[in-house]
Design a protein around this motif. Structure first.
Motif, PDB file in Angstrom:
ATOM      1  N   ALA A  35       0.812  -1.212   0.000  1.00 51.42           N
ATOM      2  CA  ALA A  35       0.000   0.000   0.000  1.00 51.42           C
ATOM      3  C   ALA A  35       0.845   1.261   0.000  1.00 51.42           C
ATOM      4  N   ARG A 252      -4.580  -0.104   3.105  1.00 53.34           N
ATOM      5  CA  ARG A 252      -5.277   1.105   2.706  1.00 53.34           C
ATOM      6  C   ARG A 252      -5.779   1.905   3.908  1.00 53.34           C
ATOM      7  N   ALA A 256      -4.092   5.573   3.738  1.00 50.47           N
ATOM      8  CA  ALA A 256      -4.747   6.436   2.745  1.00 50.47           C
ATOM      9  C   ALA A 256      -4.719   7.905   3.137  1.00 50.47           C
ATOM     10  N   ALA A 355      -2.319   5.607   0.049  1.00 47.07           N
ATOM     11  CA  ALA A 355      -2.318   4.162  -0.168  1.00 47.07           C
ATOM     12  C   ALA A 355      -2.532   3.853  -1.643  1.00 47.07           C
ATOM     13  N   TYR A 356      -1.740   2.939  -2.176  1.00 46.67           N
ATOM     14  CA  TYR A 356      -1.837   2.526  -3.575  1.00 46.67           C
ATOM     15  C   TYR A 356      -1.752   3.732  -4.501  1.00 46.67           C
TER      16      TYR A 356
END
Length: 390
Positions: A35, A252, A256, A355-356
């Motif tokens: 992530a 996440r 995030a 995240a990501y």
């Protein structure tokens, strides 16, 4: 700036402490490194009161984990395509548990232990026949490249216990991503506990490890977030199998909110009644919004002295689609969002990009410069945390 990310590692650390406080004492908390692998963020997450370790899925992630984690941290390795060389490298980096995904992988892992002169703890990844929890992505309860289908678990147990160098310690069940229903998620964890205990007892497995995956959802679009208090109450009612280490591995949910993505506006143009804001750094820098169709918030940060002289392309009080610089119509960050004003030379900024983001992007396509990464050193405007304008 062309395009880049800024992170506030303390935001991630605070999320880890918040989740830690909500979890029962029997839970082990790992961070899914896929992530966000930015070292300052990882180190903040692993600080006192944070995560107990990392879940990794490559040799590079395993090396990074050992370089960044304090002594005594836990590293678990996952992934559906562990080739022989990768398994040897994972063992060389000293991962604590390997989540095995197939019979062939078990045999490869056994050979890798013979090559390296080591033993390794193994947990079988299980794809349940049925999953009663929903999310943005499903990896269980359906045909999937991930793990052993539930009916094949008895044969996998027999194989794992027969191979030299392997210590079968339990199971890994990661069924969904992006679930925001706290009661449903706790019920899913409860099912995992019950299933693992029954299966281990029936097949003579000394159950020491049960990874129930991550899957805690983030609200990107203004819908109700995961209710952490409800999750805490429901999990506290569960009782894990005696002697088993129960692992949760969110990615996440922890990361995030700690990141923001910014990209320079190159052009603003109209096409058949639609307005397009074209930026440097679309899915080659931030692929998540377009590939998973997440309606991330968007804010325009005015730049009054742009680098380019002359008149500026502009749009006011309208709905726009933000597209990137790649030679494909798929290169879109967000569609049909309202902006009060946007000009060439301004920056578009997207929160919830921790995240990501950088890790998930298509950096190589066309060879444009990759986005930068940095730690936040100034206070961001308060409106960067607003939800999308309806």
């Amino acid at each position: 700036m062309v395009s880049g990310y800024v992170y506030d590692p303390e935001v991630a650390a605070a999320r880890a402490r918040e989740l830690r406080a909500a979890l029962p004492s029997w839970a082990t908390l790992l961070f899914a490194l896929k992530a966000n692998g930015f070292p300052p963020v990882v180190q903040a997450l692993a600080a006192e009161g944070g995560v107990d370790g990392l879940e990794v899925a490559s040799s590079q992630e395993a090396r990074l984990a050992r370089d960044l984690l304090p002594a005594g941290s836990v590293v678990a390795a996952a992934g559906p395509a562990k080739h022989p060389g990768l398994l040897v490298e994972l063992l060389a980096h000293g991962v604590d548990v390997v989540h095995a995904e197939s019979a062939l992988e078990l045999r490869r892992l056994s050979r890798a232990t013979q090559q390296t002169g080591t033993r390794v703890s193994v947990a079988l990844r299980v794809n349940p026949a049925r999953v009663d929890v929903a999310g943005t992505l499903a990896m269980g309860g359906r045909a999937s490249a991930f793990g052993f289908p539930e009916p094949e678990v008895p044969a996998a147990i027999a194989l794992a216990t027969s191979l030299p160098g392997l210590d079968l310690v339990g199971f890994h069940v990661h069924a969904v991503c992006g679930n925001r229903d706290a009661r449903a998620h706790a019920a899913y964890v409860g099912w995992c506990l019950d299933w693992a205990e029954r299966t281990a007892s029936a097949h003579g497995v000394d159950l020491g490890w049960l990874d129930v995956g991550g899957g805690l959802g983030v609200s990107y679009d203004g819908e109700s977030p995961l209710d952490l208090a409800v999750l805490a109450t429901e999990l506290d009612r569960l009782r894990p199998p005696q002697g088993a280490r129960v692992v949760l591995e969110p990615g996440r949910w922890l990361a995030a909110d700690c990141g923001w993505y910014a990209a320079e506006v190159v052009d603003v143009k109209q096409s058949y009644g639609e307005t397009f804001v074209v930026v440097r750094g679309g899915i080659n820098a931030f692929a998540l919004p377009g590939t998973e169709d997440f309606p991330l918030p968007l804010v325009v940060l005015p730049v009054d002295e742009p680098r380019e002289p002359g008149p500026r392309a502009e749009a006011r009080d309208t709905r726009v689609t933000v597209a990137g610089e790649l030679c494909t119509p798929e290169d879109v960050l967000v569609r049909d969002v309202h902006v009060p004003q946007v000009r060439s030379g301004d920056l578009v900024v997207m929160p919830k990009a921790g995240a990501y983001g950088w890790e998930f992007a298509l950096h190589a396509f066309l060879g444009h410069p990759p986005p930068t990464r940095d730690v936040l050193t100034a206070t961001l405007p308060a409106d960067l945390t607003l939800e999308p304008t309806p």
